[in-house]
Design a protein around this motif. Sequence first.
Motif, PDB file in Angstrom:
ATOM      1  N   HIS A   1     -10.707 -31.734  -9.476  1.00 60.34           N
ATOM      2  CA  HIS A   1     -11.008 -31.623 -10.943  1.00 60.34           C
ATOM      3  C   HIS A   1     -11.175 -33.304 -11.210  1.00 60.34           C
ATOM      4  CE1 HIS A   1      -8.528 -27.346 -11.302  1.00 60.34           C
ATOM      5  NE2 HIS A   1      -9.925 -27.341 -10.756  1.00 60.34           N
TER       6      HIS A   1
ATOM      7  N   LYS B   1      -6.481 -30.280  -8.129  1.00 56.53           N
ATOM      8  CA  LYS B   1      -6.526 -31.089  -9.041  1.00 56.53           C
ATOM      9  C   LYS B   1      -7.189 -32.264  -8.611  1.00 56.53           C
ATOM     10  CE  LYS B   1      -2.134 -29.229 -10.843  1.00 56.53           C
ATOM     11  NZ  LYS B   1      -0.756 -29.827 -11.281  1.00 56.53           N
TER      12      LYS B   1
ATOM     13  N   GLU C   1      -4.684 -25.204 -14.294  1.00 55.39           N
ATOM     14  CA  GLU C   1      -3.562 -26.173 -14.092  1.00 55.39           C
ATOM     15  C   GLU C   1      -2.474 -25.909 -14.805  1.00 55.39           C
ATOM     16  OE1 GLU C   1      -4.863 -30.315 -14.369  1.00 55.39           O
ATOM     17  OE2 GLU C   1      -6.471 -29.987 -12.883  1.00 55.39           O
TER      18      GLU C   1
END
Length: 192
Positions: A13, A10, A115
């Motif tokens: 990201h 994440k 996610e």
Amino acid sequence: MAPCFSDAIKEDHREIEFYYDKIIHSSDKEEQVRFQNLFTWELARHSIGEELLVYPVFEKHLAGGADMANKDRKQHLKVKEQLKTFQDMTPSDTLFIPTIKKLMEDLSEHIKEEETDGLPKLEKSLSRKDSQSYAKCFGRTKMFVPSRSHPSGTHGHPCKTAVELLTAPIDHLADLFRKWPDTSEIPHPSAE
């Protein structure tokens, strides 16, 4: 405490999204080039890192993980092809912004699915120690992979990874001559 596997993914990201925003909202062509290089560098390394580590972990630890990994691999191939086009453009190209917008639209869909579905399922299937170990491996893996997109017709073929890894030294050498933003004053995207 060391980050868990999904947090490491994440964080990447968020960095990719941050660099995208810098490109889109800048009117300075030099700044766009610098963040284009950083965006390309991060996304190329992240994509291959996921292919080498995340998808095999999906396959190993999740029921239906092979189907999930294969779907993600197909999405990655599309994004890598788009990234290849974008990384070879300049901000003066009329399709520069539309190209990255389309790339990010497709990537955002992949990120959202990963996610909200894949990563939460994966974390539930891993011990904290295994999750932290995979996070470390993910970071290390990204140090040795190409920093530019090299999509090929060998998608899914076992030699694909070996061929991609052979391009890493060439990419890393070329990176020495690319323009980069001064990141010392940029807040870390995951801290925002």
